[in-house]
Design a protein around this motif. Structure first.
Motif, PDB file in Angstrom:
ATOM      1  N   ILE A   1     -22.250  14.463   9.307  1.00  0.00           N
ATOM      2  CA  ILE A   1     -22.576  13.677   8.109  1.00  0.00           C
ATOM      3  C   ILE A   1     -21.977  14.348   6.873  1.00  0.00           C
ATOM      4  CG2 ILE A   1     -24.445  12.832   6.656  1.00  0.00           C
ATOM      5  CD1 ILE A   1     -26.115  12.561   9.234  1.00  0.00           C
ATOM      6  N   LYS A   2     -22.058  15.664   6.823  1.00  0.00           N
ATOM      7  CA  LYS A   2     -21.478  16.382   5.686  1.00  0.00           C
ATOM      8  C   LYS A   2     -19.969  16.184   5.644  1.00  0.00           C
ATOM      9  CE  LYS A   2     -21.317  20.856   3.473  1.00  0.00           C
ATOM     10  NZ  LYS A   2     -21.684  22.264   3.536  1.00  0.00           N
ATOM     11  N   THR A   3     -19.318  16.227   6.789  1.00  0.00           N
ATOM     12  CA  THR A   3     -17.877  16.026   6.854  1.00  0.00           C
ATOM     13  C   THR A   3     -17.487  14.611   6.431  1.00  0.00           C
ATOM     14  OG1 THR A   3     -17.739  17.622   8.652  1.00  0.00           O
ATOM     15  CG2 THR A   3     -15.863  16.157   8.368  1.00  0.00           C
ATOM     16  N   ALA A   4     -18.281  13.623   6.820  1.00  0.00           N
ATOM     17  CA  ALA A   4     -17.986  12.232   6.453  1.00  0.00           C
ATOM     18  C   ALA A   4     -18.109  12.017   4.950  1.00  0.00           C
ATOM     19  CB  ALA A   4     -18.928  11.292   7.187  1.00  0.00           C
ATOM     20  N   ASN A   5     -18.916  12.828   4.279  1.00  0.00           N
ATOM     21  CA  ASN A   5     -19.125  12.672   2.840  1.00  0.00           C
ATOM     22  C   ASN A   5     -18.397  13.725   2.015  1.00  0.00           C
ATOM     23  OD1 ASN A   5     -21.199  10.471   2.364  1.00  0.00           O
ATOM     24  ND2 ASN A   5     -22.127  11.633   4.030  1.00  0.00           N
ATOM     25  N   ARG A   6     -17.481  14.436   2.618  1.00  0.00           N
ATOM     26  CA  ARG A   6     -16.821  15.541   1.926  1.00  0.00           C
ATOM     27  C   ARG A   6     -15.982  15.069   0.737  1.00  0.00           C
ATOM     28  NH1 ARG A   6     -14.322  19.437   5.802  1.00  0.00           N
ATOM     29  NH2 ARG A   6     -16.472  20.107   5.901  1.00  0.00           N
ATOM     30  N   LYS A   7     -15.094  14.120   0.945  1.00  0.00           N
ATOM     31  CA  LYS A   7     -14.195  13.691  -0.130  1.00  0.00           C
ATOM     32  C   LYS A   7     -14.869  12.707  -1.070  1.00  0.00           C
ATOM     33  CE  LYS A   7      -9.996  14.549   2.404  1.00  0.00           C
ATOM     34  NZ  LYS A   7      -8.762  14.036   2.938  1.00  0.00           N
ATOM     35  N   ALA A   8     -15.572  11.754  -0.518  1.00  0.00           N
ATOM     36  CA  ALA A   8     -16.266  10.753  -1.335  1.00  0.00           C
ATOM     37  C   ALA A   8     -17.500  10.291  -0.579  1.00  0.00           C
ATOM     38  CB  ALA A   8     -15.354   9.565  -1.611  1.00  0.00           C
ATOM     39  N   ARG A   9     -18.499   9.892  -1.321  1.00  0.00           N
ATOM     40  CA  ARG A   9     -19.734   9.413  -0.701  1.00  0.00           C
ATOM     41  C   ARG A   9     -19.477   8.076  -0.020  1.00  0.00           C
ATOM     42  NH1 ARG A   9     -22.919  13.610  -0.793  1.00  0.00           N
ATOM     43  NH2 ARG A   9     -23.309  14.480  -2.825  1.00  0.00           N
ATOM     44  N   ASP A  10     -19.830   8.013   1.233  1.00  0.00           N
ATOM     45  CA  ASP A  10     -19.700   6.777   1.998  1.00  0.00           C
ATOM     46  C   ASP A  10     -21.072   6.103   2.013  1.00  0.00           C
ATOM     47  OD1 ASP A  10     -18.992   4.737   3.645  1.00  0.00           O
ATOM     48  OD2 ASP A  10     -18.396   5.998   5.335  1.00  0.00           O
ATOM     49  N   GLN A  11     -21.353   5.315   0.973  1.00  0.00           N
ATOM     50  CA  GLN A  11     -22.683   4.740   0.797  1.00  0.00           C
ATOM     51  C   GLN A  11     -23.134   3.840   1.944  1.00  0.00           C
ATOM     52  OE1 GLN A  11     -24.997   5.631  -1.188  1.00  0.00           O
ATOM     53  NE2 GLN A  11     -23.722   7.055  -2.332  1.00  0.00           N
ATOM     54  N   PRO A  12     -22.280   2.951   2.467  1.00  0.00           N
ATOM     55  CA  PRO A  12     -22.751   2.138   3.595  1.00  0.00           C
ATOM     56  C   PRO A  12     -23.123   2.981   4.816  1.00  0.00           C
ATOM     57  CG  PRO A  12     -20.788   1.165   2.638  1.00  0.00           C
ATOM     58  CD  PRO A  12     -20.968   2.496   1.989  1.00  0.00           C
ATOM     59  N   LEU A  13     -22.332   4.006   5.089  1.00  0.00           N
ATOM     60  CA  LEU A  13     -22.646   4.892   6.209  1.00  0.00           C
ATOM     61  C   LEU A  13     -23.938   5.657   5.948  1.00  0.00           C
ATOM     62  CD1 LEU A  13     -21.838   6.310   8.880  1.00  0.00           C
ATOM     63  CD2 LEU A  13     -20.688   8.015   7.454  1.00  0.00           C
ATOM     64  N   ASN A  14     -24.084   6.190   4.742  1.00  0.00           N
ATOM     65  CA  ASN A  14     -25.293   6.938   4.400  1.00  0.00           C
ATOM     66  C   ASN A  14     -26.538   6.056   4.493  1.00  0.00           C
ATOM     67  OD1 ASN A  14     -23.982   9.335   3.964  1.00  0.00           O
ATOM     68  ND2 ASN A  14     -23.735   8.997   1.774  1.00  0.00           N
TER      69      ASN A  14
ATOM     70  N   ASN B   1     -31.490   4.842   7.226  1.00  0.00           N
ATOM     71  CA  ASN B   1     -32.398   3.871   7.841  1.00  0.00           C
ATOM     72  C   ASN B   1     -32.678   4.232   9.294  1.00  0.00           C
ATOM     73  OD1 ASN B   1     -32.688   2.374   5.508  1.00  0.00           O
ATOM     74  ND2 ASN B   1     -30.973   1.036   5.988  1.00  0.00           N
ATOM     75  N   HIS B   2     -31.680   4.728   9.989  1.00  0.00           N
ATOM     76  CA  HIS B   2     -31.879   5.143  11.380  1.00  0.00           C
ATOM     77  C   HIS B   2     -32.819   6.347  11.460  1.00  0.00           C
ATOM     78  CE1 HIS B   2     -31.029   5.489  15.611  1.00  0.00           C
ATOM     79  NE2 HIS B   2     -30.741   6.773  15.446  1.00  0.00           N
ATOM     80  N   VAL B   3     -32.636   7.302  10.577  1.00  0.00           N
ATOM     81  CA  VAL B   3     -33.507   8.483  10.567  1.00  0.00           C
ATOM     82  C   VAL B   3     -34.935   8.076  10.209  1.00  0.00           C
ATOM     83  CG1 VAL B   3     -33.965  10.668   9.389  1.00  0.00           C
ATOM     84  CG2 VAL B   3     -31.657  10.111  10.117  1.00  0.00           C
ATOM     85  N   ILE B   4     -35.093   7.157   9.273  1.00  0.00           N
ATOM     86  CA  ILE B   4     -36.427   6.666   8.915  1.00  0.00           C
ATOM     87  C   ILE B   4     -37.078   6.004  10.124  1.00  0.00           C
ATOM     88  CG2 ILE B   4     -37.642   4.958   7.511  1.00  0.00           C
ATOM     89  CD1 ILE B   4     -35.529   5.576   5.314  1.00  0.00           C
ATOM     90  N   HIS B   5     -36.308   5.236  10.866  1.00  0.00           N
ATOM     91  CA  HIS B   5     -36.834   4.591  12.076  1.00  0.00           C
ATOM     92  C   HIS B   5     -37.287   5.630  13.103  1.00  0.00           C
ATOM     93  CE1 HIS B   5     -37.360   1.633  15.218  1.00  0.00           C
ATOM     94  NE2 HIS B   5     -36.569   2.344  15.997  1.00  0.00           N
ATOM     95  N   ILE B   6     -36.521   6.699  13.255  1.00  0.00           N
ATOM     96  CA  ILE B   6     -36.894   7.765  14.196  1.00  0.00           C
ATOM     97  C   ILE B   6     -38.184   8.446  13.740  1.00  0.00           C
ATOM     98  CG2 ILE B   6     -36.211  10.014  15.108  1.00  0.00           C
ATOM     99  CD1 ILE B   6     -33.317   9.019  15.059  1.00  0.00           C
ATOM    100  N   LEU B   7     -38.332   8.643  12.433  1.00  0.00           N
ATOM    101  CA  LEU B   7     -39.545   9.286  11.915  1.00  0.00           C
ATOM    102  C   LEU B   7     -40.794   8.442  12.164  1.00  0.00           C
ATOM    103  CD1 LEU B   7     -38.314  10.798   8.550  1.00  0.00           C
ATOM    104  CD2 LEU B   7     -39.214  12.043  10.499  1.00  0.00           C
ATOM    105  N   GLN B   8     -40.624   7.142  12.275  1.00  0.00           N
ATOM    106  CA  GLN B   8     -41.772   6.258  12.483  1.00  0.00           C
ATOM    107  C   GLN B   8     -42.142   6.103  13.947  1.00  0.00           C
ATOM    108  OE1 GLN B   8     -40.398   2.778  10.479  1.00  0.00           O
ATOM    109  NE2 GLN B   8     -40.964   3.546   8.460  1.00  0.00           N
ATOM    110  N   GLU B   9     -41.345   6.654  14.841  1.00  0.00           N
ATOM    111  CA  GLU B   9     -41.645   6.564  16.267  1.00  0.00           C
ATOM    112  C   GLU B   9     -42.786   7.515  16.624  1.00  0.00           C
ATOM    113  OE1 GLU B   9     -38.083   7.308  18.410  1.00  0.00           O
ATOM    114  OE2 GLU B   9     -37.185   5.396  17.874  1.00  0.00           O
ATOM    115  N   PRO B  10     -43.499   7.231  17.715  1.00  0.00           N
ATOM    116  CA  PRO B  10     -44.622   8.093  18.100  1.00  0.00           C
ATOM    117  C   PRO B  10     -44.203   9.445  18.677  1.00  0.00           C
ATOM    118  CG  PRO B  10     -44.389   6.281  19.652  1.00  0.00           C
ATOM    119  CD  PRO B  10     -43.412   6.028  18.536  1.00  0.00           C
ATOM    120  N   SER B  11     -42.950   9.592  19.066  1.00  0.00           N
ATOM    121  CA  SER B  11     -42.479  10.853  19.640  1.00  0.00           C
ATOM    122  C   SER B  11     -42.372  11.913  18.550  1.00  0.00           C
ATOM    123  CB  SER B  11     -41.118  10.650  20.300  1.00  0.00           C
ATOM    124  OG  SER B  11     -40.561  11.898  20.631  1.00  0.00           O
ATOM    125  N   SER B  12     -43.091  13.004  18.732  1.00  0.00           N
ATOM    126  CA  SER B  12     -43.054  14.053  17.720  1.00  0.00           C
ATOM    127  C   SER B  12     -41.760  14.861  17.784  1.00  0.00           C
ATOM    128  CB  SER B  12     -44.254  14.988  17.873  1.00  0.00           C
ATOM    129  OG  SER B  12     -44.184  15.679  19.101  1.00  0.00           O
TER     130      SER B  12
END
Length: 88
Positions: free
Chosen positions: A8-21, A26-37
């Motif tokens: 992720i850091k490499t993808a944002n090195r030259k310029a912020r890739d807002q759609p990717l970010n 959103n994917h990380v937020i979805h993982i945080l809401q799962e019951p798996s700790s």
């Protein structure tokens, strides 16, 4: 999780890739809401590390980390509390 942070850091090195970010956050937020700790723990660690490396320094990232304070998993609450108190 280190390779995810590096990619992720490499993808944002030259310029912020807002759609990717936005999609990744959103994917990380979805993982945080799962019951798996285990998955939620690694997702939270990745978000905190990306914030520390100044890749995702926005209000959405901080709000997601702060919302982990209300998670049923105690280790996630402790990690979020350490982050918010500035104990890096």
């Amino acid at each position: 999780y280190a390779y995810v942070v590096t990619d992720i850091k490499t993808a944002n090195r030259k310029a912020r890739d807002q759609p990717l970010n936005r999609a990744l956050q959103n994917h990380v937020i979805h993982i945080l809401q799962e019951p798996s700790s285990v998955g939620a723990k690694y997702a939270l660690r990745a978000m905190i590390e990306l914030y520390r490396r100044q890749v995702w320094r926005d209000a959405k990232t901080v709000n997601v980390i702060a919302s982990a304070l209300f998670c049923p998993h105690p280790k996630l609450r402790i990690a979020a509390l350490h982050f918010l108190l500035g104990a890096h």
